[in-house]
Write an enzyme that holds these catalytic residues in place. Structure first.
Site, mmCIF file in Angstrom:
data_model
loop_
_atom_site.group_PDB
_atom_site.id
_atom_site.type_symbol
_atom_site.label_atom_id
_atom_site.label_comp_id
_atom_site.label_asym_id
_atom_site.label_seq_id
_atom_site.Cartn_x
_atom_site.Cartn_y
_atom_site.Cartn_z
ATOM 1 N N GLY A 112 0.799 -1.208 0.000
ATOM 2 C CA GLY A 112 0.000 0.000 0.000
ATOM 3 C C GLY A 112 0.838 1.268 0.000
ATOM 4 N N GLY A 180 20.985 -4.553 22.907
ATOM 5 C CA GLY A 180 19.595 -4.278 23.235
ATOM 6 C C GLY A 180 18.835 -5.565 23.493
ATOM 7 N N GLU A 185 18.649 -11.363 23.877
ATOM 8 C CA GLU A 185 17.843 -12.579 23.807
ATOM 9 C C GLU A 185 18.507 -13.635 22.931
ATOM 10 O OE1 GLU A 185 13.331 -10.920 24.709
ATOM 11 O OE2 GLU A 185 13.778 -11.782 22.748
ATOM 12 N N GLU A 201 28.693 -3.939 22.573
ATOM 13 C CA GLU A 201 27.744 -2.831 22.722
ATOM 14 C C GLU A 201 28.477 -1.495 22.775
ATOM 15 O OE1 GLU A 201 25.057 -0.169 23.058
ATOM 16 O OE2 GLU A 201 24.362 -2.223 22.758
ATOM 17 N N ARG A 269 15.930 -0.836 15.543
ATOM 18 C CA ARG A 269 15.022 -0.847 14.407
ATOM 19 C C ARG A 269 14.744 0.574 13.925
ATOM 20 N NH1 ARG A 269 13.122 -5.723 13.388
ATOM 21 N NH2 ARG A 269 11.402 -4.940 12.095
ATOM 22 N N ALA A 316 5.080 -4.826 20.442
ATOM 23 C CA ALA A 316 3.857 -5.293 19.792
ATOM 24 C C ALA A 316 2.608 -4.889 20.563
ATOM 25 C CB ALA A 316 3.906 -6.816 19.639
ATOM 26 N N HIS A 440 0.119 -19.513 48.554
ATOM 27 C CA HIS A 440 1.407 -20.088 48.932
ATOM 28 C C HIS A 440 1.420 -21.568 48.564
ATOM 29 C CE1 HIS A 440 5.019 -20.914 51.277
ATOM 30 N NE2 HIS A 440 4.386 -21.960 51.802
#
Length: 465
Positions: A112, A180, A185, A201, A269, A316, A440
């Protein structure tokens, strides 16, 4: 047929906006050139978490002896790892398609671009063009991996997270440029798979924006697992060397270099605005994203923007909530986002999760605050799980005792954080939370104890001198 809303982008911002608009009776069309679910589902959150689970299982197997379980040996089948990941992605992508169909959302496959303030041009993969007209347009085209100005990015073996998700083997060594969330991760995942990992980094610490104390503790734990973390380093070049790649950098005192089979570039990003024809239509934007007001309206009446493409917190769930808020504003309701109550999660070993203000943010705003911490080592459930690293840290307003921030390093942090989100969003005080009985033995008791500590009422915490 004129629609009420045309949405450009079928990621977690776009498709959620489409469904919310359908809830409110609007006629909606959704334009998507690739697969539904966007980066998060197809090249980000979900496939990464699938690999994370494989890594988590491997870490459990490595500790099996602590639980009295003797293993004869095991290996990692990367084909099955990839097949499992693809199955999860495929099922979720199909599910989104069925949801959109069920809610009567018209899906227009193709790329688009804006023609004017009420028309989107949609070009299909075969080159056919269609014009989709609507009273309102929402731009939700997301973001793409950022590039760094370093020679050698085009060398074989240098990749972004997209390619790293598709590896069909476990590399012997990997240098990750960028500390980051994504870089850290992947570091944890591939280290668990057996890769020798080095994280490089530029900033003085990894995970910018995360509470400083949490980062210091996590860095120590990651290094203990064997991940090398080099901070304050500026990468200058990537070279092809015999047998692999070499990353050359400028360190704190001298030039340094690391050799690796794979180099993963994870430098954040960038907003995805290319080809949207924003200039032609008059939509204001900058390098940081499309400019919007508190209703997510752009500089052109009738055109709105949400998610990564407007910059800010590129998450997200933020895009999803912005999508709902934008649609509600378009259709006469009052949609808003409380950006101080947005949870964030880092799927490391152990996990990190946070909501609200950090100590650093509270100090910069001149806010008086109280801090209380409870260690997982004193939690019965964590002890039985063999996962005692980490803590729950709670910040409360020094005057009202309202919870301003919750920061968790430890087991299931990504699940535990949501009680903190509720506390921050609703402005709950330490006393109000303290009245809620927590079962508990559970990990959630650690949050309760940390909150009780704000007023010196914690039971399983030594009194402060």
């Amino acid at each position: 047929m004129e629609r009420d809303i045309v949405i450009m982008g079928g990621g977690p911002g776009g498709y959620v906006a489409a469904i919310r608009a359908a809830h409110l009776g609007a006629k909606v069309a959704l334009v998507e050139e690739d697969k539904l679910g966007g980066t998060c589902l197809n090249r980000g959150c979900i496939p990464t978490k699938s690999l994370y689970k494989n890594a988590q299982v491997l870490n459990t197997l490595k500790k099996a002896g602590e639980f009295g379980i003797r293993l004869q040996g095991y290996d990692l089948d990367m084909k099955k790892v990839q097949d499992r990941k693809k199955e999860a992605v495929s099922r979720l992508c199909s599910g989104i398609g069925q949801l959109l169909k069920g809610f009567g959302v018209e899906v227009l496959p193709g790329r688009g671009s804006l023609m004017d303030k009420s028309t989107v041009s949609v070009v299909t993969s075969s080159g056919n063009r269609e014009c989709a007209k609507a009273k309102n347009i929402i731009i939700a085209t997301g973001s793409i991996p950022a590039q760094i100005p370093v020679p050698g990015l085009d060398l074989p073996g240098v990749m972004t997270s997209t390619e790293a998700l598709e590896l069909d083997h476990v590399p012997k060594s990997m240098v990750i440029i960028g500390g980051g969330v994504v870089g850290i991760e992947f570091a944890g995942i591939y280290q668990s798979f057996g890769t020798e990992v080095t994280v490089v980094e530029f900033l003085p610490r990894i995970l910018p924006g995360v509470d400083d104390e949490i980062v210091k503790r996590l860095t120590m734990l990651l290094k203990r697992k064997g991940i090398k973390i080099e901070t304050g380093v500026k990468v200058k070049e990537i070279r092809r060397e015999s047998g692999g790649l070499q990353v050359l950098a400028e360190g704190k005192n001298a030039e340094v270099a690391w050799n690796a089979e794979i180099v993963l570039v994870s430098a954040g990003r960038s907003v995805n605005t290319a080809g949207l024809h924003l200039d032609e239509v008059g939509v204001s934007y900058s390098r940081g994203g499309i400019t919007v007001d508190s209703h997510f309206a752009t500089s052109v009446p009738g055109i709105y923007a949400i998610g990564d493409v407007i910059g800010g917190q590129m998450l997200a769930h933020v895009a999803s909530d912005e999508g709902k808020a934008a649609v509600e504003n378009i259709l006469g309701l009052s949609g808003h986002i409380n950006y101080d109550a947005v949870p964030s999660c880092v799927f490391t070993f152990p996990e990190v999760a946070a909501v609200g203000l950090t100590e650093e943010a509270a100090k910069s705003r001149g806010i008086s605050y109280l801090v209380s911490k409870f260690m997982f080592a004193a939690n019965g459930k964590a002890l039985t799980m063999g996962e005692t690293d980490g803590l729950v840290k709670v910040l409360a307003d020094g005057n009202t005792k309202k919870i301003m921030g919750v920061h968790i390093l430890g087991p299931h942090a990504s699940d535990l954080i949501h009680e903190g989100v509720l506390a921050v969003e609703q402005g709950l005080t330490a006393e109000e939370i303290g009245r809620a009985i927590h079962a508990h033995p559970t990990l959630a008791e650690s949050f309760l104890e940390a909150v009780l500590g704000i007023e010196g009422k914690a039971i399983h915490m030594m009194p402060q001198k």
